[in-house]
Write a protein that holds these residues in place. Structure first.
Motif, PDB file in Angstrom:
ATOM      1  N   THR A   9      74.929  52.733  59.569  1.00  0.00           N
ATOM      2  CA  THR A   9      74.373  52.394  60.872  1.00  0.00           C
ATOM      3  C   THR A   9      74.494  50.901  61.146  1.00  0.00           C
ATOM      4  O   THR A   9      74.855  50.487  62.256  1.00  0.00           O
ATOM      5  CB  THR A   9      72.896  52.814  60.954  1.00  0.00           C
ATOM      6  N   LEU A  10      74.217  50.103  60.124  1.00  0.00           N
ATOM      7  CA  LEU A  10      74.322  48.653  60.283  1.00  0.00           C
ATOM      8  C   LEU A  10      75.768  48.232  60.548  1.00  0.00           C
ATOM      9  O   LEU A  10      76.029  47.361  61.383  1.00  0.00           O
ATOM     10  CB  LEU A  10      73.784  47.951  59.032  1.00  0.00           C
ATOM     11  N   ARG A  11      76.710  48.864  59.852  1.00  0.00           N
ATOM     12  CA  ARG A  11      78.118  48.531  60.065  1.00  0.00           C
ATOM     13  C   ARG A  11      78.570  48.919  61.471  1.00  0.00           C
ATOM     14  O   ARG A  11      79.286  48.163  62.130  1.00  0.00           O
ATOM     15  CB  ARG A  11      78.984  49.243  59.025  1.00  0.00           C
ATOM     16  N   ALA A  12      78.140  50.100  61.910  1.00  0.00           N
ATOM     17  CA  ALA A  12      78.517  50.548  63.258  1.00  0.00           C
ATOM     18  C   ALA A  12      77.917  49.628  64.313  1.00  0.00           C
ATOM     19  O   ALA A  12      78.585  49.271  65.300  1.00  0.00           O
ATOM     20  CB  ALA A  12      78.061  51.989  63.473  1.00  0.00           C
ATOM     21  N   ARG A  13      76.657  49.246  64.112  1.00  0.00           N
ATOM     22  CA  ARG A  13      75.997  48.363  65.071  1.00  0.00           C
ATOM     23  C   ARG A  13      76.689  47.006  65.118  1.00  0.00           C
ATOM     24  O   ARG A  13      76.918  46.444  66.200  1.00  0.00           O
ATOM     25  CB  ARG A  13      74.535  48.199  64.682  1.00  0.00           C
ATOM     26  N   SER A  14      77.046  46.472  63.947  1.00  0.00           N
ATOM     27  CA  SER A  14      77.734  45.188  63.895  1.00  0.00           C
ATOM     28  C   SER A  14      79.089  45.263  64.588  1.00  0.00           C
ATOM     29  O   SER A  14      79.485  44.344  65.306  1.00  0.00           O
ATOM     30  CB  SER A  14      77.916  44.762  62.433  1.00  0.00           C
ATOM     31  N   TYR A  15      79.791  46.376  64.401  1.00  0.00           N
ATOM     32  CA  TYR A  15      81.104  46.547  65.034  1.00  0.00           C
ATOM     33  C   TYR A  15      80.980  46.584  66.552  1.00  0.00           C
ATOM     34  O   TYR A  15      81.758  45.942  67.271  1.00  0.00           O
ATOM     35  CB  TYR A  15      81.753  47.831  64.524  1.00  0.00           C
ATOM     36  N   VAL A  16      79.994  47.320  67.051  1.00  0.00           N
ATOM     37  CA  VAL A  16      79.792  47.422  68.495  1.00  0.00           C
ATOM     38  C   VAL A  16      79.459  46.063  69.089  1.00  0.00           C
ATOM     39  O   VAL A  16      79.976  45.684  70.151  1.00  0.00           O
ATOM     40  CB  VAL A  16      78.682  48.439  68.812  1.00  0.00           C
ATOM     41  N   ARG A  18      80.441  43.257  68.121  1.00  0.00           N
ATOM     42  CA  ARG A  18      81.588  42.354  68.050  1.00  0.00           C
ATOM     43  C   ARG A  18      82.730  42.753  68.984  1.00  0.00           C
ATOM     44  O   ARG A  18      83.752  42.080  69.034  1.00  0.00           O
ATOM     45  CB  ARG A  18      82.117  42.289  66.610  1.00  0.00           C
ATOM     46  N   LEU A  19      82.566  43.822  69.723  1.00  0.00           N
ATOM     47  CA  LEU A  19      83.638  44.257  70.614  1.00  0.00           C
ATOM     48  C   LEU A  19      83.904  43.204  71.683  1.00  0.00           C
ATOM     49  O   LEU A  19      82.972  42.653  72.259  1.00  0.00           O
ATOM     50  CB  LEU A  19      83.260  45.582  71.286  1.00  0.00           C
ATOM     51  N   PRO A  20      85.178  42.934  71.974  1.00  0.00           N
ATOM     52  CA  PRO A  20      85.498  41.958  73.025  1.00  0.00           C
ATOM     53  C   PRO A  20      85.188  42.503  74.413  1.00  0.00           C
ATOM     54  O   PRO A  20      84.940  43.701  74.602  1.00  0.00           O
ATOM     55  CB  PRO A  20      86.996  41.713  72.829  1.00  0.00           C
ATOM     56  N   LEU A  21      85.228  41.621  75.394  1.00  0.00           N
ATOM     57  CA  LEU A  21      84.696  41.898  76.727  1.00  0.00           C
ATOM     58  C   LEU A  21      85.389  43.065  77.432  1.00  0.00           C
ATOM     59  O   LEU A  21      84.728  43.971  77.939  1.00  0.00           O
ATOM     60  CB  LEU A  21      84.802  40.635  77.583  1.00  0.00           C
ATOM     61  N   PHE A  22      86.715  43.050  77.526  1.00  0.00           N
ATOM     62  CA  PHE A  22      87.413  44.099  78.267  1.00  0.00           C
ATOM     63  C   PHE A  22      87.189  45.466  77.634  1.00  0.00           C
ATOM     64  O   PHE A  22      87.000  46.469  78.334  1.00  0.00           O
ATOM     65  CB  PHE A  22      88.910  43.796  78.326  1.00  0.00           C
ATOM     66  N   THR A  23      87.196  45.516  76.311  1.00  0.00           N
ATOM     67  CA  THR A  23      86.925  46.778  75.618  1.00  0.00           C
ATOM     68  C   THR A  23      85.531  47.285  75.943  1.00  0.00           C
ATOM     69  O   THR A  23      85.337  48.483  76.215  1.00  0.00           O
ATOM     70  CB  THR A  23      87.079  46.594  74.102  1.00  0.00           C
ATOM     71  N   SER A  92      91.993  41.656  71.165  1.00  0.00           N
ATOM     72  CA  SER A  92      91.806  40.543  70.244  1.00  0.00           C
ATOM     73  C   SER A  92      93.099  39.802  69.980  1.00  0.00           C
ATOM     74  O   SER A  92      93.086  38.632  69.606  1.00  0.00           O
ATOM     75  CB  SER A  92      91.222  41.056  68.917  1.00  0.00           C
ATOM     76  N   GLU A  93      94.229  40.464  70.175  1.00  0.00           N
ATOM     77  CA  GLU A  93      95.514  39.823  69.933  1.00  0.00           C
ATOM     78  C   GLU A  93      96.110  39.187  71.192  1.00  0.00           C
ATOM     79  O   GLU A  93      96.731  38.134  71.123  1.00  0.00           O
ATOM     80  CB  GLU A  93      96.502  40.843  69.361  1.00  0.00           C
ATOM     81  N   PRO A 225      80.415  36.005  77.756  1.00  0.00           N
ATOM     82  CA  PRO A 225      80.255  36.381  76.337  1.00  0.00           C
ATOM     83  C   PRO A 225      81.350  37.347  75.904  1.00  0.00           C
ATOM     84  O   PRO A 225      81.765  38.207  76.678  1.00  0.00           O
ATOM     85  CB  PRO A 225      78.877  37.061  76.314  1.00  0.00           C
ATOM     86  N   HIS A 226      81.824  37.179  74.685  1.00  0.00           N
ATOM     87  CA  HIS A 226      82.816  38.076  74.074  1.00  0.00           C
ATOM     88  C   HIS A 226      84.179  38.006  74.765  1.00  0.00           C
ATOM     89  O   HIS A 226      85.005  38.889  74.568  1.00  0.00           O
ATOM     90  CB  HIS A 226      82.314  39.523  74.064  1.00  0.00           C
ATOM     91  N   TYR A 227      84.390  36.970  75.555  1.00  0.00           N
ATOM     92  CA  TYR A 227      85.689  36.784  76.196  1.00  0.00           C
ATOM     93  C   TYR A 227      86.704  36.294  75.158  1.00  0.00           C
ATOM     94  O   TYR A 227      86.393  35.437  74.337  1.00  0.00           O
ATOM     95  CB  TYR A 227      85.573  35.776  77.336  1.00  0.00           C
ATOM     96  N   VAL A 228      87.912  36.828  75.190  1.00  0.00           N
ATOM     97  CA  VAL A 228      88.975  36.411  74.268  1.00  0.00           C
ATOM     98  C   VAL A 228      89.998  35.605  75.042  1.00  0.00           C
ATOM     99  O   VAL A 228      90.643  36.120  75.960  1.00  0.00           O
ATOM    100  CB  VAL A 228      89.655  37.628  73.611  1.00  0.00           C
ATOM    101  N   SER A 229      90.158  34.346  74.687  1.00  0.00           N
ATOM    102  CA  SER A 229      91.103  33.469  75.372  1.00  0.00           C
ATOM    103  C   SER A 229      92.532  33.843  75.022  1.00  0.00           C
ATOM    104  O   SER A 229      92.813  34.436  73.969  1.00  0.00           O
ATOM    105  CB  SER A 229      90.843  32.014  74.985  1.00  0.00           C
ATOM    106  N   VAL A 230      93.438  33.485  75.889  1.00  0.00           N
ATOM    107  CA  VAL A 230      94.852  33.730  75.628  1.00  0.00           C
ATOM    108  C   VAL A 230      95.328  32.959  74.411  1.00  0.00           C
ATOM    109  O   VAL A 230      96.331  33.308  73.773  1.00  0.00           O
ATOM    110  CB  VAL A 230      95.692  33.351  76.863  1.00  0.00           C
ATOM    111  N   ASP A 231      94.631  31.898  74.026  1.00  0.00           N
ATOM    112  CA  ASP A 231      95.016  31.080  72.881  1.00  0.00           C
ATOM    113  C   ASP A 231      94.328  31.495  71.586  1.00  0.00           C
ATOM    114  O   ASP A 231      94.587  30.900  70.551  1.00  0.00           O
ATOM    115  CB  ASP A 231      94.704  29.611  73.150  1.00  0.00           C
ATOM    116  N   GLN A 232      93.449  32.485  71.634  1.00  0.00           N
ATOM    117  CA  GLN A 232      92.742  32.898  70.415  1.00  0.00           C
ATOM    118  C   GLN A 232      93.552  33.939  69.651  1.00  0.00           C
ATOM    119  O   GLN A 232      93.076  35.025  69.332  1.00  0.00           O
ATOM    120  CB  GLN A 232      91.365  33.462  70.758  1.00  0.00           C
ATOM    121  N   LYS A 233      94.792  33.628  69.371  1.00  0.00           N
ATOM    122  CA  LYS A 233      95.657  34.536  68.663  1.00  0.00           C
ATOM    123  C   LYS A 233      96.575  33.732  67.761  1.00  0.00           C
ATOM    124  O   LYS A 233      96.763  32.543  67.954  1.00  0.00           O
ATOM    125  CB  LYS A 233      96.497  35.370  69.644  1.00  0.00           C
TER     126      LYS A 233
END
Length: 264
Positions: A9-16, A18-23, A92-93, A225-233
């Protein structure tokens, strides 16, 4: 002894979290539209499904709505479980803006147009489709082409099976095990994913210079929040790898990013 249920449950919660904005927005949209489809006053599915015979200039919106609308709870749940990790990896990529532009643009309209043409012109049938499974198979095909570059085959018994065929095998298995699935729609998604993975669709991606200007002008990285920049790859948006030549250039591998992710 550790509590396995609590750990999961903790792993699933942590994963959720950490999801990026568009997802996140796509998951939310699928859930909200499923809830909206429960009511019977307005037929949401008929309004938003991809129906070949009803496609015209005024109903072109269907090419963007059909992946977000599902038949029932289990249809939505299965697609969410399959789509979320694949879309999270893509965003994320390539970044949030690129993901939004591509999935509300060519990565949805190309398979949708292909499906409508095949249904209306060649097969002369009118089978409505809806659901995010076309996205799922598209992203699986992108991953398969990425894997094929480093691991061309996997062994089943004594048979060497090309890695790129994995999505096609999954389409066949899905069609055999799950009733009412769109075999043709899934194939359109797979075909588009192959084109993307091979780099043939790189010309339709939004220019990186414009994306950087928009991000800087609106300060999206600081405001959202959770926005992924075009340069974060790693090595750029289109998988620009260091060159081994003495000229100090770089080699474009198409729309295939690095497997290392520096984003959220």
């Amino acid at each position: 002894m550790p509590n396995v249920q609590s750990f999961s449950t903790l792993r699933a919660r942590s994963y959720v979290f950490r999801l990026p904005l568009f997802t996140r927005l796509m998951v939310l949209a699928i859930v909200v539209l499923w809830l909206a489809g429960i009511q019977s006053a307005w037929d949401l599915r008929k309004w938003g499904a991809l129906i070949p015979d009803e496609m015209n200039f005024f109903t072109a919106y269907r090419m963007n709505t059909f992946p977000l609308i599902h038949l029932n709870f289990f249809h939505a749940l299965l697609n969410l479980l399959a789509l979320t990790p694949l879309l999270e990896r893509f965003e994320s990529e390539y970044g949030t803006l690129t993901s939004a532009a591509m999935f509300f643009g060519p990565l949805t309209t190309i398979p949708a147009v292909a499906y409508v043409i095949l249904e209306r012109v060649i097969l002369r049938v009118n089978t409505p489709v809806m659901g995010a499974s076309m996205w799922v198979f598209l992203l699986l095909s992108v991953e398969a082409m990425r894997t094929y570059k480093t691991n061309p085959y996997f062994v089943v018994g004594t048979v060497h099976v090309p890695t790129w065929t994995t999505p096609l095998l999954m389409v066949l298995v899905t069609a055999a095990l799950i009733p009412s699935t769109s075999f043709l729609g899934h194939l359109c998604g797979v075909g588009t994913g192959y084109l993307f993975g091979l780099g043939y669709l790189k010309f339709i991606a939004p220019p990186e210079k414009i994306l950087r200007w928009i991000e800087g002008k609106l300060n999206l990285l600081g405001r959202l929040p959770h926005y992924v920049s075009v340069d974060q790859k790693t090595y750029g948006r289109f998988g620009v790898l260091p060159s081994s030549s003495s000229g100090g250039g770089s080699n474009l591998t198409g729309l295939v990013g690095s497997t290392q992710r520096l984003g959220p």
